[in-house]
Design a protein around this motif. Structure first.
Motif, mmCIF file in Angstrom:
data_model
loop_
_atom_site.group_PDB
_atom_site.id
_atom_site.type_symbol
_atom_site.label_atom_id
_atom_site.label_comp_id
_atom_site.label_asym_id
_atom_site.label_seq_id
_atom_site.Cartn_x
_atom_site.Cartn_y
_atom_site.Cartn_z
ATOM 1 N N HIS A 106 0.817 -1.213 0.000
ATOM 2 C CA HIS A 106 0.000 0.000 0.000
ATOM 3 C C HIS A 106 0.853 1.266 0.000
ATOM 4 C CE1 HIS A 106 -3.810 -2.083 0.258
ATOM 5 N NE2 HIS A 106 -3.277 -2.880 1.176
ATOM 6 N N SER A 107 2.016 1.216 0.624
ATOM 7 C CA SER A 107 2.918 2.373 0.592
ATOM 8 C C SER A 107 3.370 2.660 -0.830
ATOM 9 C CB SER A 107 4.146 2.128 1.477
ATOM 10 O OG SER A 107 3.797 2.043 2.834
ATOM 11 N N LEU A 108 3.830 1.622 -1.529
ATOM 12 C CA LEU A 108 4.346 1.811 -2.880
ATOM 13 C C LEU A 108 3.243 2.215 -3.853
ATOM 14 C CD1 LEU A 108 6.775 -1.250 -2.931
ATOM 15 C CD2 LEU A 108 7.421 1.160 -2.797
ATOM 16 N N GLY A 109 2.029 1.697 -3.635
ATOM 17 C CA GLY A 109 0.904 2.103 -4.471
ATOM 18 C C GLY A 109 0.577 3.581 -4.293
ATOM 19 N N ALA A 110 0.587 4.051 -3.035
ATOM 20 C CA ALA A 110 0.305 5.461 -2.755
ATOM 21 C C ALA A 110 1.436 6.366 -3.257
ATOM 22 C CB ALA A 110 0.095 5.655 -1.258
ATOM 23 N N ILE A 111 2.672 5.905 -3.128
ATOM 24 C CA ILE A 111 3.822 6.682 -3.623
ATOM 25 C C ILE A 111 3.734 6.835 -5.147
ATOM 26 C CG2 ILE A 111 6.325 6.624 -3.966
ATOM 27 C CD1 ILE A 111 6.457 5.246 -1.162
ATOM 28 N N GLN A 112 3.323 5.766 -5.811
ATOM 29 C CA GLN A 112 3.181 5.824 -7.270
ATOM 30 C C GLN A 112 2.204 6.925 -7.678
ATOM 31 O OE1 GLN A 112 4.956 4.146 -9.407
ATOM 32 N NE2 GLN A 112 3.780 3.238 -11.058
ATOM 33 N N SER A 113 1.110 7.030 -6.940
ATOM 34 C CA SER A 113 0.108 8.058 -7.225
ATOM 35 C C SER A 113 0.696 9.457 -7.070
ATOM 36 C CB SER A 113 -1.090 7.865 -6.277
ATOM 37 O OG SER A 113 -2.116 8.779 -6.569
ATOM 38 N N LEU A 114 1.494 9.667 -6.024
ATOM 39 C CA LEU A 114 2.113 10.974 -5.794
ATOM 40 C C LEU A 114 3.184 11.276 -6.843
ATOM 41 C CD1 LEU A 114 2.447 10.914 -1.900
ATOM 42 C CD2 LEU A 114 0.853 12.277 -3.256
ATOM 43 N N LEU A 115 3.931 10.260 -7.265
ATOM 44 C CA LEU A 115 4.935 10.463 -8.307
ATOM 45 C C LEU A 115 4.279 10.847 -9.631
ATOM 46 C CD1 LEU A 115 7.417 7.515 -7.578
ATOM 47 C CD2 LEU A 115 7.736 9.934 -7.036
ATOM 48 N N LEU A 116 3.129 10.263 -9.905
ATOM 49 C CA LEU A 116 2.384 10.635 -11.110
ATOM 50 C C LEU A 116 1.899 12.078 -11.023
ATOM 51 C CD1 LEU A 116 0.338 7.362 -11.692
ATOM 52 C CD2 LEU A 116 2.163 8.256 -13.144
ATOM 53 N N LEU A 117 1.531 12.511 -9.816
ATOM 54 C CA LEU A 117 1.143 13.908 -9.612
ATOM 55 C C LEU A 117 2.330 14.840 -9.909
ATOM 56 C CD1 LEU A 117 -0.999 15.320 -6.717
ATOM 57 C CD2 LEU A 117 1.120 16.446 -7.332
ATOM 58 N N ILE A 118 3.510 14.491 -9.382
ATOM 59 C CA ILE A 118 4.711 15.299 -9.623
ATOM 60 C C ILE A 118 5.050 15.315 -11.111
ATOM 61 C CG2 ILE A 118 7.192 15.485 -9.143
ATOM 62 C CD1 ILE A 118 6.588 14.157 -6.407
ATOM 63 N N MET A 119 4.879 14.166 -11.764
ATOM 64 C CA MET A 119 5.134 14.068 -13.194
ATOM 65 C C MET A 119 4.191 14.977 -13.984
ATOM 66 S SD MET A 119 5.058 10.589 -15.489
ATOM 67 C CE MET A 119 6.359 9.794 -14.564
ATOM 68 N N ALA A 120 2.902 14.987 -13.584
ATOM 69 C CA ALA A 120 1.923 15.851 -14.239
ATOM 70 C C ALA A 120 2.246 17.323 -13.995
ATOM 71 C CB ALA A 120 0.519 15.524 -13.733
ATOM 72 N N LEU A 121 2.688 17.646 -12.787
ATOM 73 C CA LEU A 121 3.073 19.020 -12.464
ATOM 74 C C LEU A 121 4.258 19.463 -13.323
ATOM 75 C CD1 LEU A 121 2.722 21.514 -10.608
ATOM 76 C CD2 LEU A 121 4.301 20.421 -9.009
ATOM 77 N N ASP A 122 5.206 18.567 -13.516
ATOM 78 C CA ASP A 122 6.374 18.857 -14.366
ATOM 79 C C ASP A 122 5.937 19.238 -15.777
ATOM 80 O OD1 ASP A 122 9.332 18.500 -15.184
ATOM 81 O OD2 ASP A 122 8.311 17.035 -16.460
ATOM 82 N N ARG A 123 5.038 18.455 -16.376
ATOM 83 C CA ARG A 123 4.584 18.741 -17.741
ATOM 84 C C ARG A 123 3.665 19.966 -17.787
ATOM 85 N NH1 ARG A 123 7.777 18.165 -20.983
ATOM 86 N NH2 ARG A 123 8.993 18.316 -19.099
#
Length: 322
Positions: A106-123
């Motif tokens: 569950h930690s890695l699943g939630a981290i993945q979601s936040l990394l995707l948010l950071i990725m979207a913010l970058d673009r």
């Protein structure tokens, strides 16, 4: 991991796919093994390749590295046990190991979601505010954001797992799933607090899923609006192509989860084996596919990779002619 003294269960049995005929155990374990090899090789390659190529030491590719590390860890946490379950019939996992696996799943699943948010913010900033991009998005800022995502999520999941540990476990010890996840484990608890623990965990899971998803949808809508305002077709294509990997990766992560949650909400029930297979697919397929998206949908990585391959071929020809 702390084991409460009120539990009567000392270990759990990983059932996997309930309706799977034993004659298919070998093929299933082989398929899962090759899936793990694909996750291992692909994501280690991304980490090494970006680390070696100094030209790729940029915020976007740094996020890719965090994604690759997350995918690699998720595959390592989940697959070896289910492979051994079908390969060697090793289906027993200790109480502590099960809760440890649940914590990381569950930690890695939630981290993945936040990394995707950071990725979207970058673009989003790169396309909508290009002049501010070099100031707002730097390697240090991205490293801090990704680091906080890892640390903050691990701390939050410690509280979730500890909450689950407060339950007495005295019912069945059979986990109808391919790995220990919160819902499968907590449903084996007894007492009146089971529903409350499940509700709190589900609320946090929805928050971790929907908050990043809301911003990702907003960011890509904003990007499409900006792209449509670009005067020439070549400029539109070039700008949109820089966002293609992030869009594909986000769709692979969010769409299957939203589909499963939505079908459960409206009351549509899958067969248990199909439900477990869907969860396994949307959990592991992105881990295996993401490295290919990084390589073949990111023009800069593809150019550097092709240049390396051409140089390697030239070197081999020179060596063979010598």
């Amino acid at each position: 991991m702390i084991i409460t003294n009120i539990t009567a269960i000392k270990d759990f049995i990983i059932l996997g796919f309930p309706g799977l005929d034993p004659m298919y155990y070998g093929p299933v374990s082989t398929l899962l093994f090759f899936t793990y090899m694909a996750i291992l090789v692909g994501n280690v390659f991304i980490l090494v390749f970006v680390g070696v190529e100094r030209h790729l030491h940029k915020p976007t590719y740094l996020i890719f590295c965090h994604m690759a590390m997350n995918d690699l860890l998720f595959g390592t946490v989940t697959l070896p046990k289910i492979i051994s379950r079908y390969w060697w019939n090793d289906k027993i996992t200790s109480f502590a190991a099960c809760f440890t696996q649940m914590f990381f799943v569950h930690s890695l699943g939630a981290i993945q979601s936040l990394l995707l948010l950071i990725m979207a913010l970058d673009r989003f900033i790169a396309v909508c505010f290009p002049l501010k991009y070099p100031v707002l998005i730097t390697n240090n800022i991205v490293s801090m954001a990704c680091g906080l995502s890892w640390i903050g999520t691990f701390l939050r999941m410690m509280a979730v797992v500890y909450h689950a540990l407060t339950l007495p476990y005295c019912n069945s010890n059979i986990i109808v799933q391919c790995y220990c996840d919160h819902n499968s484990v907590v449903s084996l608890g007894c007492g009146g607090d089971v529903k409350y623990v499940q509700t709190v965990a589900f609320s946090l899971a929805m928050f971790s899923l929907l908050l990043p998803l809301s911003f990702i949808i907003f960011s890509f809508i904003s990007i499409f609006v900006v792209v449509l305002r670009i005067g020439n077709a070549e400029g539109r294509y070039k700008t949109l192509s820089t966002c293609t990997p992030q869009l594909l990766i986000s769709c692979l992560y969010f769409m299957p989860r939203c589909f499963v949650y939505l079908t459960n909400y409206i009351g549509f029930k899958f067969r248990l084996d199909i439900h477990i297979l869907l969860i396994l697919l949307y959990s592991l397929l992105p881990c295996a596919v993401n490295p290919f998206i990084y390589c073949f949908k990111t023009q800069y990585i593809k150019d550097v990779l092709m240049k390396r391959l051409k140089n390697a071929k030239v070197g081999m020809k020179l060596y063979s002619n010598a």
